[in-house]
Design an enzyme around this catalytic site. Sequence first.
Site, short mmCIF file in Angstrom:
data_model
loop_
_atom_site.label_atom_id
_atom_site.label_comp_id
_atom_site.label_asym_id
_atom_site.label_seq_id
_atom_site.Cartn_x
_atom_site.Cartn_y
_atom_site.Cartn_z
CG ASP A 90 -2.15 -0.85 1.08
OD1 ASP A 90 -2.06 -1.57 0.21
OD2 ASP A 90 -3.22 -0.73 2.18
CG ASP A 100 -1.11 -2.69 4.40
OD1 ASP A 100 0.15 -3.10 4.94
OD2 ASP A 100 -1.40 -1.74 4.07
CE LYS A 101 -5.66 -3.98 1.56
NZ LYS A 101 -4.95 -3.00 2.21
CB CYS A 120 5.30 0.10 8.32
SG CYS A 120 5.52 0.68 6.95
CD GLU A 167 -4.23 2.18 2.51
OE1 GLU A 167 -4.10 1.08 3.28
OE2 GLU A 167 -3.37 2.74 2.80
CB SER A 220 -3.30 4.53 5.67
OG SER A 220 -2.01 3.95 5.48
#
Length: 579
Positions: free
Chosen positions: A83, A125-126, A193, A458, A485
């Site tokens: 992302d 994220d995904k 992150c 996002e 996000s």
Amino acid sequence: MEQAGPPLRSQRLRLVNHQGDALRLGMNWTEEDLAKPQVLVDSAYGMGHPGTFHFRELVEEVSNGVYEAGGKPGVFAVSDICDGVVQATDGMSYSLISRDIMAAMVEIHALGHPHDGMVLVSGNDKSVPAHLLAIARCDLPAIHLPGGTQLNAPDYVTSNKMWEMGAAVERGELPREDLESAQRGACPTCGACQFMGSASTGQVLAEALGLALPGSALVPAPLTKLLRYARATGKQLVSLIQQDLRPRAILTREAFENAIVLHAAVGGSTNSLLHIPPIAREAGVEVTIDDFDRIHRRVPVLANVKTTGRYPVEYFWYAGGVPAVMLELRDLLHLDCLTVTGKTLGENLEEIENNPFFFAERRGYLNNLKIDKDEIIRPRSDPFAMDGGVAILYGNLAPDGAMIKTFSVPKEMHIHTGPARVFEHEDDAIHALLQRELTPGDVMVIRYEGPRANGMPEMYFAAAILSSDPVLNTTTAIVTDGRYSGAMRGPCIGHVAPEAIDGGPIALVAEDDLIEINVPERRLAIVGIQGERRPADQVEAVLAERRRQWKPQKPRHARGILSLYSRVARGASEGASIT
């Protein structure tokens, strides 16, 4: 190996497919390997971002654990996109649907081949929600291995800070050298992150659901501890095959409630509202966005971690991670839920409490930093915030709901009414923010960015500019049928449903309509026309007339995978999934 329960799926399928053995022997399998439990080891390994680049070692250690326990690993990979890399570009439209496509590929690997169980390795994220979807759907014995977190960067800089710094450079308010210096150091290692965004939140949820080994979420990626978790995961998966312990015995209604409790306690990403309902649906359990609102009202935020808090999630793991939070909130959890250890959550926590090494080996790192564990994972008596911070708003602007991350919103914006500034696409809104065309008090409406219109990208760049502005952050809001996000903070409302392309009321908003945001009363509504408050019946009459004149826009994507999304995607309140 003696097998409890029904015969192995792999061995049953060998009886009807005689070519399969020959093909496997062609990959240097031995005759002995063919008779072992066959374990899919599927990872998100790839070069899209630091969160997957280190997975080859983890896959090797998972495979070693499978071998040690008497199984035969079969290694596959389906990588994800980042992302952060695709943010504010057309690539962001592919982000959410990539979850469903990735889950489908894992399903194909798992059920299209004669596997008996699977270990799925992901951390971002995904990929994490994709893997949890696949685990629930396939219902083979399965364990998720979280991919860990990055070490913190110099001066605690995180990569999401690049957006507001970039905007400052474009305005001439910051030297480009400062941005370039931050870019060089923001991601010093592999791993997710360093803030409690969607990647970190997903790892927490995997452990909270009982699908990952206790304490395995958010291990700093460079630590060999993560490799040991990988090997232990491979060994335990073979044990689950022997026990015939399957995910749907773990993924109960109570397990999902436990996950939402942890989501609240860590101040988790709002994207989880898009992921948990479809994962639950695959497991035959109904979870709605209202469950988030209900549970968040009674769960305090204990994690003092970025982006809203002070510390990187590396320190969260040092402070004890998910088990430490669970012990603080034990009375709010369903302790009889089964987990991939083969034991209940309560039994796992009891073992951790009685283990002299579990917390000691983690918290020694905090001793080096001279930070008290209670500063990072707050005690129940001194929470970081009084409730979990996600609220679901309803009203004539969002009949099917919208979400706001309340504990990251300035208190003065919890009740706000302002004139609408309407933008048909995110790019126009970003331009207006960069050019300082917004007036304090405005409510920015960014529409036609929902799942069917544009893949539900996002709106992070717009949110980052808004939240970094000391005036707009406390006076001005964003309302969108897109999403945000996991690093989002500030007065931002997303997931407005129905979306504009489906004729949701957000499509009917006009410039200078008065929009009311009322978090305590959970309301999001149009309360005035042309800058003047009107009675509710007059507002409804105006909206009805606008609806008669409204014409649906064509989806932005006429070919490729996004055209499929535009045809079949569910609404945001149902997870925006294609199944």
